[in-house]
Design a protein around this motif. Sequence first.
Motif, PDB file in Angstrom:
ATOM      1  N   LEU A  13       0.823  -1.210   0.000  1.00  0.00           N
ATOM      2  CA  LEU A  13       0.000   0.000   0.000  1.00  0.00           C
ATOM      3  C   LEU A  13       0.860   1.265   0.000  1.00  0.00           C
ATOM      4  O   LEU A  13       0.507   2.268  -0.644  1.00  0.00           O
ATOM      5  N   ILE A  14       1.987   1.239   0.688  1.00  0.00           N
ATOM      6  CA  ILE A  14       2.897   2.386   0.669  1.00  0.00           C
ATOM      7  C   ILE A  14       3.496   2.558  -0.719  1.00  0.00           C
ATOM      8  O   ILE A  14       3.649   3.685  -1.202  1.00  0.00           O
ATOM      9  N   ALA A  15       3.821   1.458  -1.393  1.00  0.00           N
ATOM     10  CA  ALA A  15       4.362   1.548  -2.748  1.00  0.00           C
ATOM     11  C   ALA A  15       3.324   2.132  -3.711  1.00  0.00           C
ATOM     12  O   ALA A  15       3.660   2.965  -4.564  1.00  0.00           O
ATOM     13  N   VAL A  52       3.468  -3.081  -9.902  1.00  0.00           N
ATOM     14  CA  VAL A  52       3.878  -3.144  -8.497  1.00  0.00           C
ATOM     15  C   VAL A  52       3.146  -4.284  -7.782  1.00  0.00           C
ATOM     16  O   VAL A  52       3.747  -5.024  -7.007  1.00  0.00           O
ATOM     17  N   VAL A  53       1.868  -4.436  -8.047  1.00  0.00           N
ATOM     18  CA  VAL A  53       1.105  -5.521  -7.422  1.00  0.00           C
ATOM     19  C   VAL A  53       1.663  -6.877  -7.856  1.00  0.00           C
ATOM     20  O   VAL A  53       1.825  -7.785  -7.027  1.00  0.00           O
ATOM     21  N   VAL A  54       1.995  -7.028  -9.132  1.00  0.00           N
ATOM     22  CA  VAL A  54       2.552  -8.292  -9.616  1.00  0.00           C
ATOM     23  C   VAL A  54       3.914  -8.562  -8.985  1.00  0.00           C
ATOM     24  O   VAL A  54       4.234  -9.700  -8.636  1.00  0.00           O
ATOM     25  N   LEU A  55       4.717  -7.523  -8.813  1.00  0.00           N
ATOM     26  CA  LEU A  55       6.026  -7.711  -8.183  1.00  0.00           C
ATOM     27  C   LEU A  55       5.924  -8.041  -6.694  1.00  0.00           C
ATOM     28  O   LEU A  55       6.848  -8.626  -6.132  1.00  0.00           O
ATOM     29  N   LEU A 104       3.996 -12.100  -1.048  1.00  0.00           N
ATOM     30  CA  LEU A 104       2.665 -12.333  -0.476  1.00  0.00           C
ATOM     31  C   LEU A 104       2.341 -13.819  -0.436  1.00  0.00           C
ATOM     32  O   LEU A 104       1.820 -14.322   0.561  1.00  0.00           O
ATOM     33  N   LEU A 105       2.649 -14.527  -1.503  1.00  0.00           N
ATOM     34  CA  LEU A 105       2.374 -15.959  -1.534  1.00  0.00           C
ATOM     35  C   LEU A 105       3.316 -16.735  -0.616  1.00  0.00           C
ATOM     36  O   LEU A 105       2.906 -17.705   0.031  1.00  0.00           O
TER      37      LEU A 105
END
Length: 126
Positions: free
Chosen positions: A13-15, A47-50, A55-56
């Motif tokens: 979220l900060i990114a 960014v979400v993909v990176l 996360l996983l």
Amino acid sequence: MSKRFLIIIVTLLIAIAAILFAARSQTAPNTISYADPAGLLIAIGMVVVLFLPPLLLSFFHNSIVRTISAVYQIFIAIAFIGLIPAAIFASAGIAVTIAAIAGTLTSIASIFVTLFAGKSKNTYSF
């Protein structure tokens, strides 16, 4: 597991906030801006993909997987550290610099939580 997952979500979220702050103060014609929403969504999507691998990997408790996740998060911390002088020199605004500093601190905390959270000192556990 929840500690590791939540702190990685906070870093994500900060990114995203740093991207949105950078889009607000456009410094050149080829940078992201709110005038080009497709480019902004692509940047956020990248960014979400990176952030998907850490996360996983936060769901697993194996020490090797935790080490791999921590090494991956070191690269995220380096990216935030590199964003600090870039935001200062590009005059992108104080908000991007603050987001970069917060992201650096959060990602460093995430590395330590990933490596050391959940380790018990009980030697009699089965």
